[in-house]
Scaffold this motif. Sequence first.
Motif, PDB file in Angstrom:
ATOM      1  N   ARG A 123      31.145  47.578  42.002  1.00 42.66           N
ATOM      2  CA  ARG A 123      32.206  46.906  42.740  1.00 42.66           C
ATOM      3  C   ARG A 123      33.280  46.390  41.790  1.00 42.66           C
ATOM      4  O   ARG A 123      34.389  46.098  42.204  1.00 42.66           O
ATOM      5  N   ASP A 124      32.945  46.287  40.493  1.00 44.21           N
ATOM      6  CA  ASP A 124      33.889  45.762  39.505  1.00 44.21           C
ATOM      7  C   ASP A 124      34.663  46.873  38.784  1.00 44.21           C
ATOM      8  O   ASP A 124      35.281  46.627  37.762  1.00 44.21           O
ATOM      9  N   MET A 125      34.661  48.074  39.358  1.00 46.08           N
ATOM     10  CA  MET A 125      35.407  49.178  38.762  1.00 46.08           C
ATOM     11  C   MET A 125      36.867  49.096  39.186  1.00 46.08           C
ATOM     12  O   MET A 125      37.175  49.063  40.373  1.00 46.08           O
ATOM     13  N   PRO A 126      37.798  49.027  38.221  1.00 47.04           N
ATOM     14  CA  PRO A 126      39.221  48.997  38.581  1.00 47.04           C
ATOM     15  C   PRO A 126      39.644  50.314  39.222  1.00 47.04           C
ATOM     16  O   PRO A 126      39.178  51.381  38.826  1.00 47.04           O
ATOM     17  N   VAL A 127      40.521  50.227  40.201  1.00 47.55           N
ATOM     18  CA  VAL A 127      41.051  51.437  40.837  1.00 47.55           C
ATOM     19  C   VAL A 127      42.165  51.977  39.947  1.00 47.55           C
ATOM     20  O   VAL A 127      43.155  51.295  39.691  1.00 47.55           O
ATOM     21  N   LEU A 128      41.987  53.195  39.475  1.00 44.75           N
ATOM     22  CA  LEU A 128      42.932  53.843  38.571  1.00 44.75           C
ATOM     23  C   LEU A 128      43.699  54.928  39.313  1.00 44.75           C
ATOM     24  O   LEU A 128      43.265  55.397  40.371  1.00 44.75           O
ATOM     25  N   PRO A 129      44.845  55.359  38.798  1.00 40.49           N
ATOM     26  CA  PRO A 129      45.620  56.403  39.474  1.00 40.49           C
ATOM     27  C   PRO A 129      44.833  57.695  39.692  1.00 40.49           C
ATOM     28  O   PRO A 129      45.099  58.440  40.620  1.00 40.49           O
ATOM     29  N   GLU A 130      43.841  57.950  38.850  1.00 39.17           N
ATOM     30  CA  GLU A 130      43.028  59.159  38.993  1.00 39.17           C
ATOM     31  C   GLU A 130      42.174  59.129  40.257  1.00 39.17           C
ATOM     32  O   GLU A 130      41.705  60.165  40.718  1.00 39.17           O
ATOM     33  N   PHE A 131      41.941  57.951  40.818  1.00 38.54           N
ATOM     34  CA  PHE A 131      41.082  57.804  41.983  1.00 38.54           C
ATOM     35  C   PHE A 131      41.810  58.015  43.307  1.00 38.54           C
ATOM     36  O   PHE A 131      41.180  58.054  44.361  1.00 38.54           O
ATOM     37  N   VAL A 132      43.134  58.114  43.277  1.00 42.53           N
ATOM     38  CA  VAL A 132      43.907  58.208  44.516  1.00 42.53           C
ATOM     39  C   VAL A 132      43.487  59.450  45.300  1.00 42.53           C
ATOM     40  O   VAL A 132      43.318  60.530  44.734  1.00 42.53           O
ATOM     41  N   ASP A 133      43.284  59.285  46.600  1.00 43.93           N
ATOM     42  CA  ASP A 133      42.866  60.310  47.560  1.00 43.93           C
ATOM     43  C   ASP A 133      41.397  60.687  47.436  1.00 43.93           C
ATOM     44  O   ASP A 133      40.942  61.588  48.134  1.00 43.93           O
ATOM     45  N   LEU A 134      40.626  60.020  46.591  1.00 43.08           N
ATOM     46  CA  LEU A 134      39.182  60.239  46.539  1.00 43.08           C
ATOM     47  C   LEU A 134      38.493  59.251  47.481  1.00 43.08           C
ATOM     48  O   LEU A 134      39.032  58.192  47.792  1.00 43.08           O
ATOM     49  N   THR A 135      37.297  59.601  47.911  1.00 44.57           N
ATOM     50  CA  THR A 135      36.519  58.729  48.774  1.00 44.57           C
ATOM     51  C   THR A 135      35.284  58.270  48.009  1.00 44.57           C
ATOM     52  O   THR A 135      34.557  59.089  47.450  1.00 44.57           O
ATOM     53  N   PHE A 136      35.069  56.964  47.996  1.00 40.22           N
ATOM     54  CA  PHE A 136      33.904  56.374  47.344  1.00 40.22           C
ATOM     55  C   PHE A 136      33.014  55.757  48.408  1.00 40.22           C
ATOM     56  O   PHE A 136      33.499  55.292  49.444  1.00 40.22           O
ATOM     57  N   ALA A 137      31.718  55.741  48.159  1.00 41.02           N
ATOM     58  CA  ALA A 137      30.780  55.011  49.008  1.00 41.02           C
ATOM     59  C   ALA A 137      30.358  53.796  48.187  1.00 41.02           C
ATOM     60  O   ALA A 137      29.563  53.904  47.257  1.00 41.02           O
ATOM     61  N   VAL A 138      30.923  52.639  48.504  1.00 39.14           N
ATOM     62  CA  VAL A 138      30.704  51.416  47.734  1.00 39.14           C
ATOM     63  C   VAL A 138      29.593  50.606  48.397  1.00 39.14           C
ATOM     64  O   VAL A 138      29.608  50.402  49.611  1.00 39.14           O
ATOM     65  N   TYR A 139      28.661  50.136  47.602  1.00 40.18           N
ATOM     66  CA  TYR A 139      27.525  49.373  48.112  1.00 40.18           C
ATOM     67  C   TYR A 139      27.956  47.940  48.388  1.00 40.18           C
ATOM     68  O   TYR A 139      28.572  47.297  47.549  1.00 40.18           O
ATOM     69  N   ASN A 140      27.630  47.437  49.580  1.00 42.16           N
ATOM     70  CA  ASN A 140      28.033  46.082  49.944  1.00 42.16           C
ATOM     71  C   ASN A 140      26.857  45.113  49.974  1.00 42.16           C
ATOM     72  O   ASN A 140      26.991  44.006  50.459  1.00 42.16           O
ATOM     73  N   GLN A 155      23.918  45.895  51.497  1.00 37.01           N
ATOM     74  CA  GLN A 155      23.012  46.423  52.508  1.00 37.01           C
ATOM     75  C   GLN A 155      23.118  47.935  52.628  1.00 37.01           C
ATOM     76  O   GLN A 155      22.119  48.612  52.807  1.00 37.01           O
ATOM     77  N   SER A 156      24.328  48.443  52.570  1.00 38.88           N
ATOM     78  CA  SER A 156      24.526  49.874  52.770  1.00 38.88           C
ATOM     79  C   SER A 156      25.748  50.334  51.985  1.00 38.88           C
ATOM     80  O   SER A 156      26.526  49.529  51.482  1.00 38.88           O
ATOM     81  N   PHE A 157      25.891  51.645  51.902  1.00 37.07           N
ATOM     82  CA  PHE A 157      27.055  52.234  51.250  1.00 37.07           C
ATOM     83  C   PHE A 157      28.114  52.485  52.315  1.00 37.07           C
ATOM     84  O   PHE A 157      27.865  53.180  53.295  1.00 37.07           O
ATOM     85  N   GLU A 158      29.288  51.923  52.130  1.00 38.98           N
ATOM     86  CA  GLU A 158      30.380  52.087  53.077  1.00 38.98           C
ATOM     87  C   GLU A 158      31.517  52.859  52.412  1.00 38.98           C
ATOM     88  O   GLU A 158      31.820  52.652  51.240  1.00 38.98           O
ATOM     89  N   ARG A 159      32.146  53.729  53.180  1.00 37.27           N
ATOM     90  CA  ARG A 159      33.211  54.588  52.642  1.00 37.27           C
ATOM     91  C   ARG A 159      34.499  53.806  52.382  1.00 37.27           C
ATOM     92  O   ARG A 159      34.910  52.995  53.203  1.00 37.27           O
TER      93      ARG A 159
END
Length: 140
Positions: free
Chosen positions: A76-93, A95-99
């Motif tokens: 969750r502490d990963m900075p969003v970089l320009p390389e990530f634009v238009d990618l989909t991540f499943a981030v753990y909250n 309880q579950s991984f949410e898109r």
Amino acid sequence: MSSDYRTGREGEFTYRGHTLDELQEMDLDEVSELLPARTRRTITRGLTVEQRKLLEKARETDEEESANDPLRTHLRDMPVLPEFVDLTFAVYNGQSFERVRVAPEMIGHYLGEFQLTRTSVEHGQAGIGATRSSKFVPLK
């Protein structure tokens, strides 16, 4: 919101005077100079091993592949970089991984900011075994 990122005259996204294509062509050190202080500090101190692995996975995947099979992460502490634009991540909250689909406006924030860990609680009436004072329910 700050005017650091906005759409240009033709509706093209810009971040601190640079278009998305220019940002994606820059190396990590050049991009970090444009980011806010906390994110810049995270990058200059060095990404962790797990963060580097996620960055490499993101560089290898393309938009269509990540839309069908998002990159799962606990980072969750990963900075969003320009390389990530238009990618989909499943981030753990917790309880579950949410898109989370990364948009250009998310650059400079952290992945965890877009997936909340707490939910709102609406309490019902007091249950069996409640004390006399907690059974009080106002009429209004």
